[in-house]
Design an enzyme around this catalytic site. Structure first.
Site, mmCIF file in Angstrom:
data_model
loop_
_atom_site.group_PDB
_atom_site.id
_atom_site.type_symbol
_atom_site.label_atom_id
_atom_site.label_comp_id
_atom_site.label_asym_id
_atom_site.label_seq_id
_atom_site.Cartn_x
_atom_site.Cartn_y
_atom_site.Cartn_z
ATOM 1 N NE ARG A 77 5.775 11.422 -2.431
ATOM 2 C CZ ARG A 77 5.211 10.257 -2.139
ATOM 3 N NH1 ARG A 77 4.058 9.923 -2.666
ATOM 4 N NH2 ARG A 77 5.785 9.413 -1.296
ATOM 5 C CG HIS A 113 12.892 3.255 -1.628
ATOM 6 N ND1 HIS A 113 12.835 3.318 -0.255
ATOM 7 C CD2 HIS A 113 11.687 2.805 -2.039
ATOM 8 C CE1 HIS A 113 11.645 2.895 0.151
ATOM 9 N NE2 HIS A 113 10.932 2.592 -0.917
ATOM 10 C CG ASP A 167 7.352 11.952 0.847
ATOM 11 O OD1 ASP A 167 7.701 11.712 -0.321
ATOM 12 O OD2 ASP A 167 7.251 11.075 1.723
ATOM 13 C CE1 TYR A 214 11.515 5.317 3.008
ATOM 14 C CE2 TYR A 214 12.727 6.024 4.959
ATOM 15 C CZ TYR A 214 12.287 6.261 3.663
ATOM 16 O OH TYR A 214 12.643 7.429 3.017
HETATM 17 C C1 GLA Z 1 8.652 7.673 1.521
HETATM 18 C C2 GLA Z 1 9.632 8.666 2.125
HETATM 19 C C3 GLA Z 1 10.375 9.434 1.033
HETATM 20 C C4 GLA Z 1 11.000 8.479 0.015
HETATM 21 C C5 GLA Z 1 9.973 7.449 -0.453
HETATM 22 C C6 GLA Z 1 10.577 6.395 -1.341
HETATM 23 O O1 GLA Z 1 7.646 8.359 0.833
HETATM 24 O O2 GLA Z 1 8.944 9.566 2.946
HETATM 25 O O3 GLA Z 1 11.349 10.263 1.607
HETATM 26 O O4 GLA Z 1 12.139 7.862 0.539
HETATM 27 O O5 GLA Z 1 9.340 6.798 0.625
HETATM 28 O O6 GLA Z 1 11.025 6.946 -2.533
#
Ligand code: GLA
Length: 389
Positions: free
Chosen positions: A31, A38, A175, A225
Site C-alpha cells: 500500500r 502515525h 497496513d 516507532y
Molecule cells: C507503519 C505502521 C502503520 C502506521 C504507519 C504510520 O506503516 O505499520 O500501522 O502506523 O507506520 O502511519
C-alpha cells in the site's frame, strides 16, 4: 508485472520446485498511504490505497504431514514450519510473518493443513510500502482459501497481531486493513477507532500518484516507532483524553505547560494530521487536487518538524517536488508510511507524470548520489484469491 502475470510466474515456479501444479493461489497488495500518517494508533483516520505490487503464494497439499514448506522464489530460500504443535517463531527471519499468521489461525481453532507453498513478492522490501502486511495478508488469504473463509476485518486484525507478536513491531491497523480491504479505483478512508471504512473513488484520469522510493531502507523495529507511540500516549494522558483522536488543538495548547516540548510537538502533528486527512478525503471526493496536494505538503512538514520521522533523502524528494511545483504538474508530495527512509508519494498531473519522473530521478541522484526507484500506481484491489482450488 500485472497480478495475472505474477501469479502465472509463481505457479510455474511452484511446478519447477515441487514437481506438480499448484491447487490454490492467493495474493495481497502493498500500500501507499496518501495521507494520515502515525494517526492509526491514535484512533484517528488514514487514507491509504492498495498498489499494483503484490505478495503471491501458490500452494498444494503436502505429502509429508505436520509441516508447511515455503519456498521463496526470488531469494531461493526455503522455510520449513512445524505445524503439529503450536506454531512458534523461527528461522529464516522472514518466515515469522507467515508463522505469526499461522499461529493466529491456530488460535481460532483451525487445524492447519500440511502445505507446499511457492512465494514471491513485488512489494519493495523496507520501502515503507507494507511488504510485511502484504505477506501476512497473503498468507491469511491462502489459508482461508484452503480451510474456510473468515471475515476480512478479522483477517486484517489477525495479520496485525502477527506483526505485533512475531515481528515485534507495535503497528496500527492501517497496513493490514488496506491490504485486506482495498478496492480497485478507490482510496480507503478508515476510521481506526470504529474500524468503519469508506471507499473514496479516485479514477480521474487526469491525475496520478507517483511512488518515489528513496532507496534508503526504512526499519521500524529499531524502537523509534514504539517511542512515538509512547509519546502520544503520554500526551493523551496529560491532556486528559482517551486518545489524541479526542483532543482539540485548544485542549493541547492549554496542557502545553504540563508536557515536554517534544511530547507537545508529537501531539500537534497527530491532532493536525487527523484533521488534514478528513479534509483531504473531502478534497479528493470533489477532485479538488490543488487542495489535496497542499494538505500532503503540510503533512510532510509536520512529520519532518514535529514528529521527526523523516530523513534527509525524503526531504530532498519533497524539495525537488516543490521546485517543480504546480506549474510543472505536481500538486503535492510527502513521505509515506512509518518514515526514517522508504518512499514519498506525489500527486501529479497524469500528462506530466513522465517528465516529472525523469526530473525527480535526475535531481535526486545529483543531490544524494542515490538512484531512486519511481513508479505510478492506480489504486489496486485488496487481497485476491487467484485460484480457489
Ligand atoms: C507503519 C505502521 C502503520 C502506521 C504507519 C504510520 O506503516 O505499520 O500501522 O502506523 O507506520 O502511519
Amino acid at each position: 508485472m500485472t497480478l495475472k502475470d505474477l501469479a502465472a510466474h509463481v505457479a510455474a515456479e511452484f511446478e519447477k520446485h515441487f514437481g506438480r501444479a499448484p491447487r490454490w493461489i492467493g495474493a495481497a497488495p502493498g500500500r501507499v498511504n496518501v495521507i494520515g500518517e502515525h494517526t492509526d494508533y491514535n484512533d484517528g483516520f488514514v487514507l491509504p490505497m492498495a498498489i499494483e505490487r503484490y505478495a503471491v503464494m501458490a500452494a498444494d497439499s503436502a505429502s509429508v504431514p505436520g509441516k508447511i514448506t515455503v519456498h521463496d522464489v526470488h531469494f531461493k530460500e526455503t522455510a520449513t514450519i512445524e505445524i503439529s504443535g503450536a506454531v512458534t517463531k523461527g528461522q529464516p527471519k522472514w518466515s515469522n510473518y507467515i508463522r505469526g499468521v499461522l499461529a493466529g489461525f491456530q488460535n481460532r481453532g483451525v487445524k492447519l493443513p500440511a502445505l507446499d507453498i511457492a512465494f514471491m513478492s513485488t512489494v519493495p522490501l523496507g520501502g515503507g510500502l507494507s511488504s510485511s502486511a502484504a505477506l501476512e495478508v497473503c498468507t491469511a488469504t491462502l489459508i482461508e482459501t484452503v480451510t474456510g473463509k473468515i471475515d476480512p476485518v478479522e483477517k486484517a486484525l489477525l495479520a496485525q497481531k502477527a506483526e505485533h507478536e512475531f515481528a515485534g513491531v507495535p503497528c496500527g491497523i492501517m497496513d493490514q486493513f488496506i491490504s485486506a480491504l482495498g478496492r480497485e479505483g478507490h482510496l480507503l478512508l478508515l476510521d481506526c477507532r470504529t474500524r468503519k471504512t469508506e471507499l473514496v473513488p479516485m479514477s480521474d484520469p487526469t491525475v496520478e500518484l507517483l511512488v518515489i522510493n528513496t532507496n534508503v531502507k526504512h526499519e521500524l523495529g529499531s524502537g523509534e516507532y514504539a517511542k512515538r507511540r509512547a509519546e502520544c500516549e503520554e500526551a493523551a494522558r496529560i491532556v486528559g483524553v482517551h486518545s489524541l483522536r479526542d483532543a482539540t488543538p485548544e485542549q493541547l495548547e492549554k496542557a502545553k505547560g504540563k508536557m515536554s516540548e517534544v511530547v507537545y510537538r508529537r501531539a500537534r502533528h497527530v491532532i493536525g494530521e487527523i484533521e488534514r486527512t478528513l479534509h483531504a478525503a473531502e478534497a479528493i471526493r470533489e477532485s479538488n487536487w490543488p487542495t489535496a496536494g497542499q494538505l500532503m505538503y503540510a503533512s510532510h512538514y509536520a512529520l519532518r518538524d514535529d514528529y521527526e520521522v523523516s530523513c534527509k533523502e525524503l526531504d530532498v524528494v519533497v524539495e525537488i517536488a516543490e521546485d517543480i511545483g504546480y506549474k510543472g504538474g505536481i500538486y503535492g508530495c510527502r513521505m509515506t508510511g512509518g518514515g526514517f527512509g522508504g518512499c514519498c508519494v506525489a500527486l501529479v498531473k497524469a500528462s506530466a507524470a513522465e517528465s516529472i519522473t525523469k526530473k525527480i530521478a535526475a535531481d535526486y541522484k545529483a543531490k544524494t548520489g542515490i538512484e531512486a526507484a519511481i513508479f505510478a500506481s492506480r489504486p489496486a484491489a485488496g487481497a485476491t484469491v487467484v485460484k480457489a482450488g
